[in-house]
Design a protein around this motif. Structure first.
Motif, PDB file in Angstrom:
ATOM      1  N   GLU A   8       1.037  -1.095  -0.267  1.00 41.96           N
ATOM      2  CA  GLU A   8      -0.026  -0.100   0.063  1.00 41.96           C
ATOM      3  C   GLU A   8       0.772   1.245   0.127  1.00 41.96           C
ATOM      4  OE1 GLU A   8      -2.402  -0.621   3.471  1.00 41.96           O
ATOM      5  OE2 GLU A   8      -3.742  -2.048   2.578  1.00 41.96           O
ATOM      6  N   THR A   9       2.001   1.349   0.579  1.00 35.16           N
ATOM      7  CA  THR A   9       2.847   2.406   0.755  1.00 35.16           C
ATOM      8  C   THR A   9       3.699   2.519  -0.529  1.00 35.16           C
ATOM      9  OG1 THR A   9       3.060   1.852   3.104  1.00 35.16           O
ATOM     10  CG2 THR A   9       4.824   3.607   2.005  1.00 35.16           C
ATOM     11  N   ILE A  10       4.182   1.792  -1.321  1.00 33.68           N
ATOM     12  CA  ILE A  10       4.978   1.855  -2.325  1.00 33.68           C
ATOM     13  C   ILE A  10       4.572   2.288  -3.587  1.00 33.68           C
ATOM     14  CG2 ILE A  10       6.563   0.729  -3.930  1.00 33.68           C
ATOM     15  CD1 ILE A  10       7.906   0.783  -1.135  1.00 33.68           C
ATOM     16  N   HIS A  11       4.935   3.453  -3.940  1.00 34.04           N
ATOM     17  CA  HIS A  11       4.564   4.083  -5.253  1.00 34.04           C
ATOM     18  C   HIS A  11       5.117   3.473  -6.569  1.00 34.04           C
ATOM     19  CE1 HIS A  11       5.275   7.626  -2.536  1.00 34.04           C
ATOM     20  NE2 HIS A  11       3.929   7.604  -2.678  1.00 34.04           N
ATOM     21  N   GLY A  12       6.342   2.518  -6.427  1.00 37.77           N
ATOM     22  CA  GLY A  12       6.539   1.983  -7.591  1.00 37.77           C
ATOM     23  C   GLY A  12       6.075   0.396  -7.598  1.00 37.77           C
ATOM     24  N   ARG A  13       6.862  -0.602  -7.990  1.00 35.40           N
ATOM     25  CA  ARG A  13       6.097  -1.854  -8.186  1.00 35.40           C
ATOM     26  C   ARG A  13       6.947  -2.916  -6.883  1.00 35.40           C
ATOM     27  NH1 ARG A  13       6.714  -5.678 -13.319  1.00 35.40           N
ATOM     28  NH2 ARG A  13       5.111  -7.056 -13.133  1.00 35.40           N
ATOM     29  N   VAL A  14       6.027  -3.766  -6.438  1.00 36.60           N
ATOM     30  CA  VAL A  14       6.451  -4.849  -5.447  1.00 36.60           C
ATOM     31  C   VAL A  14       6.308  -6.291  -6.225  1.00 36.60           C
ATOM     32  CG1 VAL A  14       6.274  -5.755  -3.123  1.00 36.60           C
ATOM     33  CG2 VAL A  14       5.880  -3.414  -3.328  1.00 36.60           C
ATOM     34  N   LEU A  15       7.316  -6.941  -6.422  1.00 35.80           N
ATOM     35  CA  LEU A  15       7.259  -8.166  -6.843  1.00 35.80           C
ATOM     36  C   LEU A  15       7.598  -9.253  -6.005  1.00 35.80           C
ATOM     37  CD1 LEU A  15       9.307  -7.426 -10.068  1.00 35.80           C
ATOM     38  CD2 LEU A  15       6.824  -7.628  -9.821  1.00 35.80           C
ATOM     39  N   GLU A  16       6.813 -10.467  -6.018  1.00 34.87           N
ATOM     40  CA  GLU A  16       7.057 -11.588  -5.238  1.00 34.87           C
ATOM     41  C   GLU A  16       7.296 -12.868  -5.925  1.00 34.87           C
ATOM     42  OE1 GLU A  16       4.666 -11.910  -1.503  1.00 34.87           O
ATOM     43  OE2 GLU A  16       3.920  -9.872  -2.042  1.00 34.87           O
ATOM     44  N   PRO A  17       8.001 -13.887  -5.483  1.00 33.85           N
ATOM     45  CA  PRO A  17       7.942 -15.228  -6.145  1.00 33.85           C
ATOM     46  C   PRO A  17       6.826 -15.322  -6.881  1.00 33.85           C
ATOM     47  CG  PRO A  17       9.330 -15.458  -4.320  1.00 33.85           C
ATOM     48  CD  PRO A  17       8.485 -14.126  -4.092  1.00 33.85           C
ATOM     49  N   GLY A  18       6.844 -15.736  -8.224  1.00 37.30           N
ATOM     50  CA  GLY A  18       5.541 -16.058  -8.851  1.00 37.30           C
ATOM     51  C   GLY A  18       5.014 -15.034  -9.814  1.00 37.30           C
ATOM     52  N   ASP A  19       5.496 -13.588  -9.438  1.00 39.99           N
ATOM     53  CA  ASP A  19       4.747 -12.656 -10.335  1.00 39.99           C
ATOM     54  C   ASP A  19       5.438 -12.371 -11.503  1.00 39.99           C
ATOM     55  OD1 ASP A  19       3.207 -11.964  -8.142  1.00 39.99           O
ATOM     56  OD2 ASP A  19       4.389 -10.213  -7.449  1.00 39.99           O
ATOM     57  N   ALA A  20       4.688 -12.080 -12.531  1.00 43.62           N
ATOM     58  CA  ALA A  20       5.289 -11.487 -13.789  1.00 43.62           C
ATOM     59  C   ALA A  20       6.596 -10.524 -13.671  1.00 43.62           C
ATOM     60  CB  ALA A  20       4.247 -10.719 -14.591  1.00 43.62           C
ATOM     61  N   GLY A  21       7.608 -10.943 -13.886  1.00 48.86           N
ATOM     62  CA  GLY A  21       8.718  -9.998 -14.168  1.00 48.86           C
ATOM     63  C   GLY A  21       9.592 -10.206 -12.867  1.00 48.86           C
ATOM     64  N   TYR A  22       9.258 -10.967 -12.251  1.00 47.16           N
ATOM     65  CA  TYR A  22      10.094 -11.370 -11.017  1.00 47.16           C
ATOM     66  C   TYR A  22      11.465 -11.895 -11.225  1.00 47.16           C
ATOM     67  CZ  TYR A  22      11.618 -13.643  -6.541  1.00 47.16           C
ATOM     68  OH  TYR A  22      12.518 -14.255  -5.711  1.00 47.16           O
ATOM     69  N   ASP A  23      11.569 -13.111 -12.072  1.00 47.43           N
ATOM     70  CA  ASP A  23      12.759 -13.640 -12.450  1.00 47.43           C
ATOM     71  C   ASP A  23      13.569 -12.569 -13.178  1.00 47.43           C
ATOM     72  OD1 ASP A  23      12.219 -16.134 -11.487  1.00 47.43           O
ATOM     73  OD2 ASP A  23      11.073 -16.902 -12.853  1.00 47.43           O
ATOM     74  N   ALA A  24      13.094 -11.904 -14.026  1.00 46.23           N
ATOM     75  CA  ALA A  24      13.926 -10.894 -14.860  1.00 46.23           C
ATOM     76  C   ALA A  24      14.446  -9.749 -13.854  1.00 46.23           C
ATOM     77  CB  ALA A  24      13.052 -10.138 -15.992  1.00 46.23           C
ATOM     78  N   ALA A  25      13.742  -9.471 -12.881  1.00 49.28           N
ATOM     79  CA  ALA A  25      14.233  -8.439 -12.025  1.00 49.28           C
ATOM     80  C   ALA A  25      15.360  -9.118 -10.969  1.00 49.28           C
ATOM     81  CB  ALA A  25      13.097  -8.045 -11.084  1.00 49.28           C
ATOM     82  N   ARG A  26      15.265 -10.431 -10.790  1.00 52.65           N
ATOM     83  CA  ARG A  26      16.259 -10.651  -9.734  1.00 52.65           C
ATOM     84  C   ARG A  26      17.811 -11.299 -10.680  1.00 52.65           C
ATOM     85  NH1 ARG A  26      16.656 -16.638  -9.359  1.00 52.65           N
ATOM     86  NH2 ARG A  26      15.016 -17.711 -10.697  1.00 52.65           N
ATOM     87  N   SER A  27      17.531 -11.360 -11.959  1.00 52.44           N
ATOM     88  CA  SER A  27      18.862 -11.630 -12.741  1.00 52.44           C
ATOM     89  C   SER A  27      20.021 -10.520 -12.783  1.00 52.44           C
ATOM     90  CB  SER A  27      18.436 -12.178 -13.981  1.00 52.44           C
ATOM     91  OG  SER A  27      17.400 -13.080 -14.244  1.00 52.44           O
TER      92      SER A  27
END
Length: 444
Positions: A8-27
Protein backbone atom coordinates in the motif's frame (compact mmCIF):
# COMPACT_ATOMS: atom_id res chain seq x y z
CA UNK A 1 5.03 -2.32 8.67
CA UNK A 2 3.21 -5.45 7.47
CA UNK A 3 3.34 -7.07 4.02
CA UNK A 4 0.06 -5.43 3.05
CA UNK A 5 1.43 -2.14 4.36
CA UNK A 6 4.44 -2.43 2.04
CA UNK A 7 2.23 -2.91 -1.01
CA UNK A 8 0.00 0.00 0.00
CA UNK A 9 2.90 2.37 0.72
CA UNK A 10 5.13 1.83 -2.32
CA UNK A 11 4.67 4.14 -5.31
CA UNK A 12 6.64 1.77 -7.53
CA UNK A 13 6.15 -1.96 -7.94
CA UNK A 14 6.47 -4.81 -5.44
CA UNK A 15 7.35 -8.21 -6.90
CA UNK A 16 7.16 -11.56 -5.13
CA UNK A 17 8.03 -15.07 -6.34
CA UNK A 18 5.62 -16.08 -9.08
CA UNK A 19 4.82 -12.53 -10.18
CA UNK A 20 5.32 -11.53 -13.80
CA UNK A 21 8.74 -9.92 -14.13
CA UNK A 22 10.11 -11.38 -10.90
CA UNK A 23 12.70 -13.65 -12.50
CA UNK A 24 13.94 -10.92 -14.82
CA UNK A 25 14.25 -8.52 -11.89
CA UNK A 26 16.33 -10.92 -9.81
CA UNK A 27 18.77 -11.65 -12.66
CA UNK A 28 22.04 -9.73 -12.50
CA UNK A 29 25.23 -9.40 -14.54
CA UNK A 30 27.00 -12.51 -13.22
CA UNK A 31 25.05 -15.51 -14.51
CA UNK A 32 26.21 -17.60 -11.54
CA UNK A 33 23.93 -15.65 -9.20
CA UNK A 34 20.61 -17.48 -8.72
CA UNK A 35 18.93 -16.25 -5.56
CA UNK A 36 15.28 -15.58 -4.75
CA UNK A 37 14.40 -12.49 -2.73
CA UNK A 38 11.14 -12.57 -0.79
CA UNK A 39 10.39 -9.10 -2.12
CA UNK A 40 11.78 -7.04 -4.97
CA UNK A 41 10.73 -3.40 -4.72
CA UNK A 42 11.23 -1.38 -7.87
CA UNK A 43 11.42 2.03 -6.25
CA UNK A 44 9.89 5.07 -7.90
CA UNK A 45 11.30 7.66 -5.50
CA UNK A 46 13.22 8.25 -2.28
CA UNK A 47 10.05 7.71 -0.22
CA UNK A 48 9.92 4.14 -1.55
CA UNK A 49 13.49 3.56 -0.42
CA UNK A 50 12.63 4.86 3.06
CA UNK A 51 9.63 2.52 3.20
CA UNK A 52 11.81 -0.44 2.17
CA UNK A 53 14.40 0.25 4.85
CA UNK A 54 11.75 0.50 7.55
CA UNK A 55 9.93 -2.61 6.33
CA UNK A 56 13.16 -4.62 6.28
CA UNK A 57 14.00 -3.47 9.80
CA UNK A 58 10.51 -4.27 11.13
CA UNK A 59 10.56 -7.74 9.56
CA UNK A 60 14.24 -8.64 10.13
CA UNK A 61 14.99 -9.00 6.43
CA UNK A 62 18.34 -8.86 4.70
CA UNK A 63 18.60 -5.89 2.34
CA UNK A 64 20.23 -5.94 -1.09
CA UNK A 65 20.58 -2.82 -3.22
CA UNK A 66 20.40 -3.12 -6.99
CA UNK A 67 21.39 -0.63 -9.65
CA UNK A 68 23.43 -2.00 -12.55
CA UNK A 69 23.83 -5.36 -10.83
CA UNK A 70 27.49 -5.67 -11.88
CA UNK A 71 28.88 -6.79 -8.54
CA UNK A 72 30.70 -10.07 -9.08
CA UNK A 73 29.35 -11.51 -5.80
CA UNK A 74 25.72 -10.57 -6.51
CA UNK A 75 25.15 -8.83 -3.18
CA UNK A 76 22.18 -7.00 -4.71
CA UNK A 77 20.12 -10.21 -4.71
CA UNK A 78 19.13 -10.80 -1.08
CA UNK A 79 18.15 -14.47 -0.79
CA UNK A 80 14.78 -14.61 1.02
CA UNK A 81 15.28 -10.92 1.80
CA UNK A 82 14.33 -7.59 0.24
CA UNK A 83 15.94 -6.26 -2.92
CA UNK A 84 15.78 -2.48 -3.25
CA UNK A 85 15.76 -2.12 -7.03
CA UNK A 86 16.76 1.46 -7.86
CA UNK A 87 16.65 1.12 -11.64
CA UNK A 88 13.37 3.05 -12.11
CA UNK A 89 15.19 5.99 -10.45
CA UNK A 90 17.57 6.45 -13.39
CA UNK A 91 17.33 10.14 -14.24
CA UNK A 92 20.25 12.49 -14.96
CA UNK A 93 19.99 16.29 -14.98
CA UNK A 94 22.90 18.45 -16.16
CA UNK A 95 23.46 22.14 -15.41
CA UNK A 96 26.03 23.23 -18.02
CA UNK A 97 26.58 26.62 -16.34
CA UNK A 98 27.61 25.27 -12.94
CA UNK A 99 29.04 22.11 -14.56
CA UNK A 100 27.11 19.87 -12.24
CA UNK A 101 25.10 16.71 -12.81
CA UNK A 102 22.39 15.35 -10.54
CA UNK A 103 22.23 11.60 -10.97
CA UNK A 104 19.61 9.37 -9.40
CA UNK A 105 20.78 6.28 -7.58
CA UNK A 106 19.51 3.88 -10.23
CA UNK A 107 21.19 5.52 -13.22
CA UNK A 108 23.62 3.67 -15.45
CA UNK A 109 26.92 5.17 -16.55
CA UNK A 110 25.73 5.53 -20.13
CA UNK A 111 22.93 7.86 -19.05
CA UNK A 112 25.43 10.11 -17.26
CA UNK A 113 27.83 10.08 -20.22
CA UNK A 114 25.13 10.93 -22.77
CA UNK A 115 23.59 13.73 -20.74
CA UNK A 116 26.94 15.36 -19.98
CA UNK A 117 28.32 15.06 -23.52
CA UNK A 118 25.35 16.99 -24.89
CA UNK A 119 27.06 20.00 -23.29
CA UNK A 120 30.67 19.02 -24.07
CA UNK A 121 31.17 17.83 -20.48
CA UNK A 122 32.09 14.56 -18.78
CA UNK A 123 33.23 13.07 -15.50
CA UNK A 124 34.95 9.81 -14.61
CA UNK A 125 32.43 7.06 -15.31
CA UNK A 126 33.94 3.60 -15.62
CA UNK A 127 34.58 1.66 -18.83
CA UNK A 128 31.22 -0.09 -19.46
CA UNK A 129 28.05 1.92 -20.04
CA UNK A 130 25.60 -0.53 -18.46
CA UNK A 131 27.40 -0.41 -15.09
CA UNK A 132 25.49 1.29 -12.28
CA UNK A 133 26.68 4.75 -11.23
CA UNK A 134 26.07 3.95 -7.57
CA UNK A 135 28.14 0.81 -7.08
CA UNK A 136 31.01 2.10 -9.19
CA UNK A 137 31.19 5.46 -7.42
CA UNK A 138 30.76 4.27 -3.85
CA UNK A 139 33.70 1.89 -4.30
CA UNK A 140 35.93 4.55 -5.91
CA UNK A 141 35.25 4.51 -9.62
CA UNK A 142 38.13 4.02 -12.07
CA UNK A 143 37.65 5.10 -15.68
CA UNK A 144 39.37 6.56 -18.73
CA UNK A 145 39.18 10.10 -17.30
CA UNK A 146 40.54 9.24 -13.85
CA UNK A 147 44.15 10.23 -14.58
CA UNK A 148 42.88 13.66 -15.67
CA UNK A 149 40.01 14.33 -13.27
CA UNK A 150 40.30 11.82 -10.43
CA UNK A 151 38.15 8.84 -9.55
CA UNK A 152 34.36 9.01 -9.76
CA UNK A 153 34.18 9.39 -5.98
CA UNK A 154 36.57 12.35 -6.12
CA UNK A 155 34.04 14.17 -8.28
CA UNK A 156 31.02 13.80 -5.99
CA UNK A 157 29.89 17.11 -4.50
CA UNK A 158 27.01 15.72 -2.47
CA UNK A 159 24.93 12.61 -1.80
CA UNK A 160 21.30 12.08 -0.84
CA UNK A 161 21.34 9.07 1.49
CA UNK A 162 18.68 6.99 3.22
CA UNK A 163 20.23 5.68 6.43
CA UNK A 164 19.56 2.51 8.40
CA UNK A 165 16.98 4.37 10.52
CA UNK A 166 15.05 5.49 7.45
CA UNK A 167 16.25 9.07 7.71
CA UNK A 168 17.07 10.97 4.51
CA UNK A 169 20.25 13.04 4.69
CA UNK A 170 21.96 15.47 2.36
CA UNK A 171 25.64 14.67 2.77
CA UNK A 172 28.52 16.90 1.69
CA UNK A 173 31.82 18.27 2.92
CA UNK A 174 29.84 20.72 5.06
CA UNK A 175 26.99 18.46 6.19
CA UNK A 176 27.81 15.12 7.83
CA UNK A 177 31.45 15.38 6.72
CA UNK A 178 32.53 12.01 8.15
CA UNK A 179 29.79 10.22 6.24
CA UNK A 180 30.78 12.18 3.12
CA UNK A 181 34.34 10.97 3.60
CA UNK A 182 33.21 7.35 4.03
CA UNK A 183 30.89 7.31 1.02
CA UNK A 184 33.78 8.22 -1.26
CA UNK A 185 35.25 4.74 -1.55
CA UNK A 186 33.75 2.86 1.40
CA UNK A 187 31.11 1.04 -0.65
CA UNK A 188 27.46 0.56 0.21
CA UNK A 189 28.01 0.12 3.93
CA UNK A 190 26.34 3.28 5.20
CA UNK A 191 22.98 3.67 3.49
CA UNK A 192 21.17 3.78 0.16
CA UNK A 193 22.33 6.66 -2.04
CA UNK A 194 19.31 7.94 -3.94
CA UNK A 195 21.08 10.85 -5.67
CA UNK A 196 24.62 11.94 -6.50
CA UNK A 197 25.76 15.43 -7.43
CA UNK A 198 28.86 15.27 -9.65
CA UNK A 199 31.33 17.87 -10.83
CA UNK A 200 31.69 17.85 -14.62
CA UNK A 201 34.66 18.84 -16.76
CA UNK A 202 35.00 20.18 -20.30
CA UNK A 203 35.84 17.28 -22.64
CA UNK A 204 36.01 17.55 -26.43
CA UNK A 205 34.49 14.13 -26.89
CA UNK A 206 37.41 12.70 -28.90
CA UNK A 207 39.34 9.56 -28.03
CA UNK A 208 41.84 7.13 -29.54
CA UNK A 209 42.38 3.51 -28.53
CA UNK A 210 45.68 1.95 -29.58
CA UNK A 211 46.84 -1.63 -29.09
CA UNK A 212 49.88 -3.56 -30.32
CA UNK A 213 49.80 -7.33 -29.83
CA UNK A 214 52.98 -9.34 -29.33
CA UNK A 215 53.51 -13.09 -29.25
CA UNK A 216 54.64 -14.46 -25.91
CA UNK A 217 58.19 -15.05 -27.14
CA UNK A 218 58.88 -11.32 -27.55
CA UNK A 219 56.36 -9.87 -25.12
CA UNK A 220 58.71 -9.53 -22.11
CA UNK A 221 60.91 -7.00 -23.93
CA UNK A 222 57.91 -5.12 -25.28
CA UNK A 223 56.16 -5.04 -21.91
CA UNK A 224 59.20 -3.61 -20.15
CA UNK A 225 59.39 -0.78 -22.69
CA UNK A 226 55.61 -0.19 -22.40
CA UNK A 227 55.95 0.01 -18.61
CA UNK A 228 58.76 2.56 -18.83
CA UNK A 229 56.79 4.76 -21.23
CA UNK A 230 53.73 4.64 -18.99
CA UNK A 231 55.64 6.26 -16.12
CA UNK A 232 56.01 9.54 -18.04
CA UNK A 233 52.75 9.48 -20.02
CA UNK A 234 50.53 12.60 -20.19
CA UNK A 235 47.42 12.46 -18.06
CA UNK A 236 45.21 12.18 -21.15
CA UNK A 237 46.76 8.73 -21.72
CA UNK A 238 45.79 5.65 -19.73
CA UNK A 239 48.14 2.78 -20.52
CA UNK A 240 46.41 -0.59 -20.78
CA UNK A 241 47.59 -4.17 -21.30
CA UNK A 242 45.58 -7.30 -22.05
CA UNK A 243 47.18 -10.70 -21.55
CA UNK A 244 45.27 -13.55 -23.17
CA UNK A 245 45.52 -16.80 -25.07
CA UNK A 246 46.52 -15.12 -28.35
CA UNK A 247 49.31 -12.97 -26.96
CA UNK A 248 49.97 -9.74 -25.08
CA UNK A 249 48.29 -6.54 -26.20
CA UNK A 250 50.05 -3.35 -25.10
CA UNK A 251 48.65 0.09 -25.72
CA UNK A 252 46.84 3.10 -24.35
CA UNK A 253 43.54 4.94 -24.40
CA UNK A 254 43.74 8.67 -25.10
CA UNK A 255 40.95 11.12 -24.24
CA UNK A 256 41.66 14.66 -25.41
CA UNK A 257 42.98 16.55 -28.40
CA UNK A 258 43.17 14.15 -31.34
CA UNK A 259 46.42 15.52 -32.79
CA UNK A 260 48.20 15.28 -29.45
CA UNK A 261 46.90 11.76 -29.03
CA UNK A 262 48.09 10.69 -32.47
CA UNK A 263 51.57 11.99 -31.67
CA UNK A 264 51.66 10.12 -28.35
CA UNK A 265 50.56 6.88 -30.00
CA UNK A 266 53.12 7.29 -32.78
CA UNK A 267 55.83 7.57 -30.14
CA UNK A 268 54.54 4.47 -28.36
CA UNK A 269 54.44 2.49 -31.60
CA UNK A 270 57.98 3.48 -32.49
CA UNK A 271 59.37 2.64 -29.07
CA UNK A 272 57.66 -0.76 -28.94
CA UNK A 273 58.67 -1.70 -32.48
CA UNK A 274 62.26 -0.85 -31.60
CA UNK A 275 62.39 -3.82 -29.21
CA UNK A 276 59.93 -6.27 -30.81
CA UNK A 277 57.63 -6.54 -33.83
CA UNK A 278 53.90 -6.69 -33.05
CA UNK A 279 51.83 -9.19 -35.02
CA UNK A 280 48.67 -7.06 -34.76
CA UNK A 281 48.38 -3.25 -34.72
CA UNK A 282 45.17 -1.38 -33.98
CA UNK A 283 44.66 2.38 -33.75
CA UNK A 284 41.03 3.47 -33.60
CA UNK A 285 39.67 7.01 -33.43
CA UNK A 286 36.48 7.14 -31.37
CA UNK A 287 34.07 9.60 -29.93
CA UNK A 288 34.07 9.61 -26.13
CA UNK A 289 30.64 7.96 -26.12
CA UNK A 290 31.90 5.24 -28.47
CA UNK A 291 34.85 4.65 -26.16
CA UNK A 292 32.50 4.30 -23.21
CA UNK A 293 30.45 1.60 -24.97
CA UNK A 294 33.15 -0.37 -26.82
CA UNK A 295 33.37 -3.02 -24.05
CA UNK A 296 29.62 -3.35 -23.52
CA UNK A 297 29.28 -6.61 -25.47
CA UNK A 298 32.38 -8.22 -23.96
CA UNK A 299 31.10 -7.32 -20.51
CA UNK A 300 27.51 -8.29 -21.32
CA UNK A 301 25.05 -9.99 -19.00
CA UNK A 302 24.28 -13.71 -18.56
CA UNK A 303 27.86 -15.07 -18.69
CA UNK A 304 29.06 -16.98 -15.66
CA UNK A 305 31.95 -14.97 -14.24
CA UNK A 306 34.78 -14.98 -11.74
CA UNK A 307 37.65 -12.59 -11.18
CA UNK A 308 40.52 -11.79 -8.85
CA UNK A 309 42.29 -8.46 -8.55
CA UNK A 310 45.47 -6.88 -7.19
CA UNK A 311 47.04 -3.45 -6.90
CA UNK A 312 50.69 -3.12 -7.92
CA UNK A 313 52.73 -0.11 -6.87
CA UNK A 314 55.33 -1.00 -9.50
CA UNK A 315 55.65 -3.35 -12.43
CA UNK A 316 59.11 -4.78 -11.84
CA UNK A 317 60.88 -7.20 -14.14
CA UNK A 318 60.13 -10.15 -11.85
CA UNK A 319 56.45 -9.28 -11.82
CA UNK A 320 56.34 -9.00 -15.60
CA UNK A 321 57.94 -12.43 -15.88
CA UNK A 322 55.38 -13.85 -13.44
CA UNK A 323 52.48 -12.26 -15.34
CA UNK A 324 53.67 -13.84 -18.58
CA UNK A 325 54.37 -17.29 -17.09
CA UNK A 326 50.99 -18.66 -18.06
CA UNK A 327 50.91 -22.44 -18.03
CA UNK A 328 47.81 -24.59 -17.81
CA UNK A 329 44.34 -24.59 -19.29
CA UNK A 330 41.36 -22.31 -18.67
CA UNK A 331 43.49 -19.37 -17.60
CA UNK A 332 41.69 -16.04 -17.22
CA UNK A 333 42.24 -13.04 -19.42
CA UNK A 334 44.23 -10.35 -17.62
CA UNK A 335 43.93 -6.58 -17.78
CA UNK A 336 46.38 -4.03 -16.43
CA UNK A 337 45.27 -0.41 -16.25
CA UNK A 338 47.51 2.48 -15.21
CA UNK A 339 46.63 4.69 -12.26
CA UNK A 340 48.64 7.77 -11.23
CA UNK A 341 47.96 11.31 -12.41
CA UNK A 342 45.01 12.97 -10.66
CA UNK A 343 44.26 9.77 -8.71
CA UNK A 344 47.59 10.11 -6.90
CA UNK A 345 47.10 13.85 -6.34
CA UNK A 346 44.61 13.01 -3.57
CA UNK A 347 46.02 11.82 -0.25
CA UNK A 348 44.79 8.49 1.10
CA UNK A 349 43.35 10.24 4.16
CA UNK A 350 41.15 12.58 2.09
CA UNK A 351 38.67 9.86 1.09
CA UNK A 352 37.91 6.32 2.18
CA UNK A 353 39.41 5.01 -1.07
CA UNK A 354 42.82 3.53 -0.33
CA UNK A 355 45.71 2.71 -2.63
CA UNK A 356 46.37 6.09 -4.20
CA UNK A 357 49.97 5.05 -4.83
CA UNK A 358 48.88 2.24 -7.15
CA UNK A 359 50.74 2.16 -10.45
CA UNK A 360 48.62 -0.54 -12.11
CA UNK A 361 45.39 -2.30 -11.30
CA UNK A 362 45.38 -6.00 -12.24
CA UNK A 363 42.23 -8.02 -12.87
CA UNK A 364 42.18 -11.68 -13.90
CA UNK A 365 38.70 -12.33 -15.31
CA UNK A 366 37.10 -15.54 -16.55
CA UNK A 367 33.74 -15.99 -18.25
CA UNK A 368 31.99 -19.15 -19.45
CA UNK A 369 28.50 -20.57 -19.99
CA UNK A 370 28.39 -24.17 -18.71
CA UNK A 371 27.80 -24.63 -14.94
CA UNK A 372 29.83 -27.84 -15.16
CA UNK A 373 32.90 -25.68 -15.77
CA UNK A 374 32.48 -23.57 -12.62
CA UNK A 375 35.00 -25.28 -10.36
CA UNK A 376 37.62 -25.67 -13.08
CA UNK A 377 37.45 -22.05 -14.27
CA UNK A 378 37.37 -20.59 -10.77
CA UNK A 379 40.30 -22.73 -9.63
CA UNK A 380 42.40 -21.68 -12.61
CA UNK A 381 41.77 -17.97 -11.95
CA UNK A 382 42.57 -18.34 -8.26
CA UNK A 383 45.74 -20.29 -8.97
CA UNK A 384 47.05 -17.79 -11.49
CA UNK A 385 46.20 -14.71 -9.39
CA UNK A 386 47.64 -16.43 -6.33
CA UNK A 387 51.07 -16.67 -7.94
CA UNK A 388 51.12 -12.85 -8.10
CA UNK A 389 50.00 -12.16 -4.57
CA UNK A 390 53.54 -11.59 -3.32
CA UNK A 391 53.83 -8.54 -5.57
CA UNK A 392 50.51 -6.98 -4.57
CA UNK A 393 49.99 -3.94 -2.35
CA UNK A 394 46.22 -4.35 -1.96
CA UNK A 395 43.09 -4.63 -4.07
CA UNK A 396 40.22 -2.54 -5.42
CA UNK A 397 37.10 -3.01 -3.30
CA UNK A 398 34.90 -3.18 -6.41
CA UNK A 399 36.65 -6.34 -7.64
CA UNK A 400 36.75 -8.26 -4.36
CA UNK A 401 34.98 -11.61 -4.27
CA UNK A 402 33.81 -13.49 -1.21
CA UNK A 403 37.00 -12.59 0.62
CA UNK A 404 35.51 -11.53 3.97
CA UNK A 405 37.60 -9.53 6.43
CA UNK A 406 40.82 -10.46 4.62
CA UNK A 407 39.54 -8.74 1.50
CA UNK A 408 38.53 -5.64 3.43
CA UNK A 409 42.03 -5.42 4.90
CA UNK A 410 43.45 -5.59 1.36
CA UNK A 411 41.14 -2.85 0.11
CA UNK A 412 41.63 -0.28 2.87
CA UNK A 413 44.59 1.07 4.76
CA UNK A 414 44.63 0.37 8.48
CA UNK A 415 43.91 4.00 9.31
CA UNK A 416 41.08 4.30 6.80
CA UNK A 417 39.53 1.07 8.06
CA UNK A 418 39.52 2.37 11.65
CA UNK A 419 37.82 5.54 10.50
CA UNK A 420 35.30 3.62 8.37
CA UNK A 421 34.42 1.45 11.35
CA UNK A 422 33.71 4.57 13.40
CA UNK A 423 31.37 5.87 10.68
CA UNK A 424 29.65 2.46 10.55
CA UNK A 425 29.16 2.62 14.31
CA UNK A 426 27.55 6.05 13.96
CA UNK A 427 25.23 5.37 11.02
CA UNK A 428 24.59 1.60 10.93
CA UNK A 429 25.56 0.03 14.27
CA UNK A 430 23.18 -2.89 13.67
CA UNK A 431 24.79 -3.64 10.28
CA UNK A 432 21.54 -3.55 8.33
CA UNK A 433 23.61 -2.85 5.22
CA UNK A 434 25.83 -5.92 5.32
CA UNK A 435 25.27 -7.36 1.84
CA UNK A 436 28.35 -5.63 0.45
CA UNK A 437 32.09 -5.76 1.01
CA UNK A 438 31.20 -5.38 4.64
CA UNK A 439 32.81 -3.08 7.14
CA UNK A 440 31.48 -4.49 10.36
CA UNK A 441 30.61 -2.20 13.24
CA UNK A 442 32.84 -2.49 16.27
CA UNK A 443 30.07 -4.34 18.12
CA UNK A 444 30.44 -7.25 15.70
Amino acid sequence: MTRSGLHETIHGRVLEPGDAGYDAARSVWNGMIDRRPRYIVQCADTADVVACVRFATDNDLDVGIRCGGHGIVGHAVADDGLMIDLRPMGGVTVDPVSRRARVQGGALLGALDRAAQQHGLATTAGNVSHTGVGGLTLGGGMGWLARQHGLACDNVISFEVVTATGETLLVSAEEHPELYWALRGGGGNFGVVTEFEFALHPEPGTAIAAAFRFPYATSPRAMRRWRDLSASAPRQATFEAIIGAEGVSLGLVWVGDADDGAAEISTLAGELTEVAEPDVRSVEALSYLELQTREDDIEGHAWRRYWKGHYFTELGDDLIDALLARDGDDLPDVSLQAYGGAIADVADAETAFSGRDTAFEFVAASRWTDPADDERRISAARRYAGTLGRFASGAYVNVLGNDGDAGIRRAFSEENLRRLTAVKDAYDPGNLFHLNQNIRPSGG
